[in-house]
Design a protein around this motif. Sequence first.
Motif, mmCIF file in Angstrom:
data_model
loop_
_atom_site.group_PDB
_atom_site.id
_atom_site.type_symbol
_atom_site.label_atom_id
_atom_site.label_comp_id
_atom_site.label_asym_id
_atom_site.label_seq_id
_atom_site.Cartn_x
_atom_site.Cartn_y
_atom_site.Cartn_z
ATOM 1 N N LYS A 151 0.831 -1.203 0.000
ATOM 2 C CA LYS A 151 0.000 0.000 0.000
ATOM 3 C C LYS A 151 0.865 1.252 0.000
ATOM 4 O O LYS A 151 0.582 2.222 -0.719
ATOM 5 C CB LYS A 151 -0.910 -0.013 1.228
ATOM 6 C CG LYS A 151 -1.808 1.204 1.350
ATOM 7 C CD LYS A 151 -2.632 1.130 2.631
ATOM 8 C CE LYS A 151 -3.481 2.378 2.810
ATOM 9 N NZ LYS A 151 -4.243 2.339 4.089
ATOM 10 N N ALA A 152 1.932 1.235 0.796
ATOM 11 C CA ALA A 152 2.845 2.380 0.848
ATOM 12 C C ALA A 152 3.536 2.582 -0.499
ATOM 13 O O ALA A 152 3.669 3.716 -0.977
ATOM 14 C CB ALA A 152 3.879 2.176 1.952
ATOM 15 N N ASP A 153 3.960 1.488 -1.113
ATOM 16 C CA ASP A 153 4.616 1.577 -2.424
ATOM 17 C C ASP A 153 3.656 2.132 -3.478
ATOM 18 O O ASP A 153 4.039 2.962 -4.311
ATOM 19 C CB ASP A 153 5.116 0.197 -2.860
ATOM 20 C CG ASP A 153 6.249 -0.311 -1.981
ATOM 21 O OD1 ASP A 153 6.883 0.513 -1.294
ATOM 22 O OD2 ASP A 153 6.482 -1.536 -1.968
ATOM 23 N N LYS A 154 2.418 1.670 -3.426
ATOM 24 C CA LYS A 154 1.413 2.128 -4.392
ATOM 25 C C LYS A 154 1.121 3.614 -4.209
ATOM 26 O O LYS A 154 1.006 4.363 -5.196
ATOM 27 C CB LYS A 154 0.132 1.313 -4.222
ATOM 28 C CG LYS A 154 -0.959 1.666 -5.224
ATOM 29 C CD LYS A 154 -2.188 0.783 -5.021
ATOM 30 C CE LYS A 154 -3.286 1.136 -6.010
ATOM 31 N NZ LYS A 154 -4.494 0.286 -5.811
ATOM 32 N N LEU A 155 1.016 4.044 -2.952
ATOM 33 C CA LEU A 155 0.747 5.454 -2.677
ATOM 34 C C LEU A 155 1.896 6.330 -3.150
ATOM 35 O O LEU A 155 1.682 7.401 -3.727
ATOM 36 C CB LEU A 155 0.508 5.657 -1.178
ATOM 37 C CG LEU A 155 0.227 7.096 -0.721
ATOM 38 C CD1 LEU A 155 -1.006 7.654 -1.418
ATOM 39 C CD2 LEU A 155 0.051 7.146 0.799
ATOM 40 N N TYR A 156 3.122 5.861 -2.919
ATOM 41 C CA TYR A 156 4.291 6.634 -3.354
ATOM 42 C C TYR A 156 4.301 6.798 -4.876
ATOM 43 O O TYR A 156 4.531 7.895 -5.395
ATOM 44 C CB TYR A 156 5.579 5.952 -2.902
ATOM 45 C CG TYR A 156 6.815 6.619 -3.455
ATOM 46 C CD1 TYR A 156 7.310 7.790 -2.879
ATOM 47 C CD2 TYR A 156 7.471 6.104 -4.576
ATOM 48 C CE1 TYR A 156 8.422 8.424 -3.404
ATOM 49 C CE2 TYR A 156 8.584 6.734 -5.106
ATOM 50 C CZ TYR A 156 9.053 7.891 -4.510
ATOM 51 O OH TYR A 156 10.147 8.522 -5.039
ATOM 52 N N LYS A 157 4.043 5.704 -5.590
ATOM 53 C CA LYS A 157 4.042 5.762 -7.053
ATOM 54 C C LYS A 157 2.945 6.695 -7.561
ATOM 55 O O LYS A 157 3.148 7.443 -8.524
ATOM 56 C CB LYS A 157 3.854 4.360 -7.631
ATOM 57 C CG LYS A 157 5.049 3.439 -7.410
ATOM 58 C CD LYS A 157 4.773 2.040 -7.947
ATOM 59 C CE LYS A 157 5.954 1.110 -7.695
ATOM 60 N NZ LYS A 157 5.675 -0.274 -8.166
ATOM 61 N N LEU A 158 1.780 6.651 -6.906
ATOM 62 C CA LEU A 158 0.677 7.515 -7.313
ATOM 63 C C LEU A 158 1.030 8.986 -7.107
ATOM 64 O O LEU A 158 0.791 9.827 -7.989
ATOM 65 C CB LEU A 158 -0.580 7.162 -6.515
ATOM 66 C CG LEU A 158 -1.808 8.049 -6.763
ATOM 67 C CD1 LEU A 158 -2.260 7.942 -8.214
ATOM 68 C CD2 LEU A 158 -2.944 7.665 -5.821
ATOM 69 N N ILE B 202 8.794 7.011 5.500
ATOM 70 C CA ILE B 202 8.170 5.998 6.357
ATOM 71 C C ILE B 202 8.592 4.597 5.921
ATOM 72 O O ILE B 202 8.923 3.741 6.746
ATOM 73 C CB ILE B 202 6.631 6.127 6.310
ATOM 74 C CG1 ILE B 202 6.182 7.362 7.085
ATOM 75 C CG2 ILE B 202 5.968 4.887 6.894
ATOM 76 C CD1 ILE B 202 4.690 7.586 7.054
ATOM 77 N N SER B 203 8.595 4.356 4.610
ATOM 78 C CA SER B 203 8.992 3.047 4.097
ATOM 79 C C SER B 203 10.444 2.748 4.445
ATOM 80 O O SER B 203 10.788 1.628 4.830
ATOM 81 C CB SER B 203 8.792 2.992 2.580
ATOM 82 O OG SER B 203 7.425 3.122 2.249
ATOM 83 N N ALA B 204 11.305 3.764 4.312
ATOM 84 C CA ALA B 204 12.721 3.571 4.624
ATOM 85 C C ALA B 204 12.917 3.268 6.105
ATOM 86 O O ALA B 204 13.712 2.404 6.483
ATOM 87 C CB ALA B 204 13.514 4.811 4.230
ATOM 88 N N GLU B 205 12.180 3.970 6.955
ATOM 89 C CA GLU B 205 12.293 3.743 8.395
ATOM 90 C C GLU B 205 11.825 2.345 8.770
ATOM 91 O O GLU B 205 12.396 1.701 9.647
ATOM 92 C CB GLU B 205 11.478 4.793 9.151
ATOM 93 C CG GLU B 205 12.095 6.184 9.106
ATOM 94 C CD GLU B 205 11.195 7.228 9.745
ATOM 95 O OE1 GLU B 205 10.036 6.875 10.083
ATOM 96 O OE2 GLU B 205 11.639 8.373 9.896
ATOM 97 N N SER B 206 10.789 1.856 8.093
ATOM 98 C CA SER B 206 10.293 0.509 8.392
ATOM 99 C C SER B 206 11.314 -0.545 7.989
ATOM 100 O O SER B 206 11.494 -1.546 8.670
ATOM 101 C CB SER B 206 8.961 0.259 7.667
ATOM 102 O OG SER B 206 9.150 0.166 6.271
ATOM 103 N N VAL B 207 12.018 -0.301 6.864
ATOM 104 C CA VAL B 207 13.052 -1.238 6.423
ATOM 105 C C VAL B 207 14.219 -1.247 7.401
ATOM 106 O O VAL B 207 14.734 -2.301 7.775
ATOM 107 C CB VAL B 207 13.546 -0.875 5.004
ATOM 108 C CG1 VAL B 207 14.772 -1.700 4.637
ATOM 109 C CG2 VAL B 207 12.440 -1.095 3.991
#
Length: 201
Positions: free
Chosen positions: A97-104, A168-173
Amino acid sequence: MAVPDTTELEHELTSALGQWAASSVAVGSVLKTLGTMTDSPFLKGFAGQTLGWGAIDGAIAGFGKWRQSQTDVLQAMGDESASPDERISDERKAQAKADKLYKLLAFNAALDVGYVAAGVATMLAAGPLSRRTSRPASEWMGIGAGVAVQGGFLWALDATFARRVAQISAESVHSWHDSRTQAIERLKHLITTAHSQTDSE
């Protein structure tokens, strides 16, 4: 693994877009009145774009808010005592969902640059457009300026939230890697302790 929760960001994004839409409609209404009173083609053109974009942005924000409310209800009805496999599945869905939102958002930001360019191009071509139509050049200038302003704000909004989603995605990784490292260290410690006990026996 830490879950990249973008729900709050989505609410913030929708709220910001809704506020901009309301402001655009309010300002556009005032400018339209002033344009009529002063018979200013520029203000009329600018006001028309401001009102139009405000209405569209408001509709998008309203639809987004409705979808978010439906999602919140479904999440509230979910089972909190999920199994490990279900939690892993939820984490993967959250990351997707995060990846999809970023691309959008990144795609929208690129479109916004196009809107700004179109607005500037309209302003530069105000003379030729005036000769081809019944509208004065100053009105085309207002139309172009209105498009450029709206596109500029939307670019700032989309680019800002795209950066925040990526963060946020980077922090989760990073959090996942830290947890994995800690787990490996604990495993090494257990193995070392077991070997020590075996040697002592």
